[in-house]
Design an enzyme around this catalytic site. Structure first.
Site, PDB file in Angstrom:
ATOM      1  N   SER A 102      12.543  62.470  42.251  1.00 54.16           N
ATOM      2  CA  SER A 102      13.222  62.860  41.028  1.00 54.16           C
ATOM      3  C   SER A 102      13.702  61.623  40.253  1.00 54.16           C
ATOM      4  O   SER A 102      12.881  60.817  39.813  1.00 54.16           O
ATOM      5  CB  SER A 102      14.358  63.831  41.364  1.00 54.16           C
ATOM      6  OG  SER A 102      14.856  64.469  40.216  1.00 54.16           O
ATOM      7  N   ASP A 152       7.992  73.735  38.597  1.00 57.04           N
ATOM      8  CA  ASP A 152       9.130  72.818  38.489  1.00 57.04           C
ATOM      9  C   ASP A 152       9.788  72.983  37.113  1.00 57.04           C
ATOM     10  O   ASP A 152       9.165  72.674  36.100  1.00 57.04           O
ATOM     11  CB  ASP A 152       8.634  71.383  38.689  1.00 57.04           C
ATOM     12  CG  ASP A 152       9.769  70.390  38.860  1.00 57.04           C
ATOM     13  OD1 ASP A 152      10.858  70.624  38.309  1.00 57.04           O
ATOM     14  OD2 ASP A 152       9.551  69.366  39.539  1.00 57.04           O
ATOM     15  N   HIS A 183      11.401  72.158  41.910  1.00 54.54           N
ATOM     16  CA  HIS A 183      11.720  70.724  41.880  1.00 54.54           C
ATOM     17  C   HIS A 183      12.133  70.176  43.250  1.00 54.54           C
ATOM     18  O   HIS A 183      12.350  69.000  43.407  1.00 54.54           O
ATOM     19  CB  HIS A 183      12.838  70.481  40.851  1.00 54.54           C
ATOM     20  CG  HIS A 183      12.991  69.040  40.460  1.00 54.54           C
ATOM     21  ND1 HIS A 183      12.031  68.359  39.734  1.00 54.54           N
ATOM     22  CD2 HIS A 183      13.990  68.145  40.688  1.00 54.54           C
ATOM     23  CE1 HIS A 183      12.439  67.113  39.543  1.00 54.54           C
ATOM     24  NE2 HIS A 183      13.621  66.956  40.101  1.00 54.54           N
TER      25      HIS A 183
END
Length: 199
Positions: A102, A152, A183
């Site tokens: 991320s 996501d 995610h």
């Protein structure tokens, strides 16, 4: 930068640079390094920016909207930290593979976008395109693994495809791995990244 360094048993292996997601710490991805390559050096770094008390690697203006000036500054800061750390811990500066999730994957991608020799390779879990409208350095010889989720909400599928195209156009070899997930970082994608890394 606050960090953990663990010396590996095999100095011919890449040093794994671990870069956590928003709200994480330098402890977060240590388990991933164990799975990917327990012989390698590990350098796990904590982001220098706080957002509502949560560590990040650079500021954002909103969800999915990066503070570009801060991104450029923090990318330079991390690159210079790697120069210093490689001397201090005596590892090969030209043999670093980033493992980021991320926000950590975004700063790793930004290293690739801004510095030709910052990384030898990267495993990017749910990254976004760090910047648009800039010319990337020559990334020939770099190997990059992108793990993405088809559902996501933070990082849409076309974002992952665009990042792959940009990196490939700069000369790097990119594998894009899809999970039918959101995610979150899943064990399936970690295993896929490990298989890619070992090959």
């Amino acid at each position: 930068m606050k960090h953990i360094f663990k010396k590996g048993n095999d100095q011919s292996k890449p040093t794994l640079l671990l870069l956590h997601g928003t709200g994480g710490t330098e402890e977060d991805l240590l388990q991933l390094a164990e799975i990917i390559d327990k012989e390698a050096n590990v350098l796990s770094v904590r982001g220098n920016v706080l957002e509502n008390g949560m560590p990040r690697f650079f500021k954002r203006l909103a969800e999915g909207v990066f503070d570009e000036d801060d991104l450029i500054f923090r990318t330079k800061e991390l690159n210079e930290f790697l120069d210093v750390a490689s001397v201090k811990y005596e590892f090969d500066r030209n043999n670093i593979t980033a493992v980021g999730y991320s926000n950590g994957a975004n700063i790793a991608a930004s290293l690739l976008f801004h510095y030709k020799d910052a990384l030898k390779g990267a495993i990017l879990h749910h990254p976004m395109v760090p910047r648009r409208g800039i010319e990337l350095p020559d990334l020939s010889g770099k190997s990059i693994f992108i793990a993405a989720g088809t559902n996501d909400p933070i990082c849409p599928a076309q974002e992952s495809e665009e990042l792959k195209t940009l990196l490939e156009n700069a000369g790097s070899d990119v594998e894009l791995h899809w999970e039918n997930r959101g995610h979150q970082l899943t064990m399936d994608e970690v295993q896929a990244a490990t298989t890619w890394y070992k090959n």
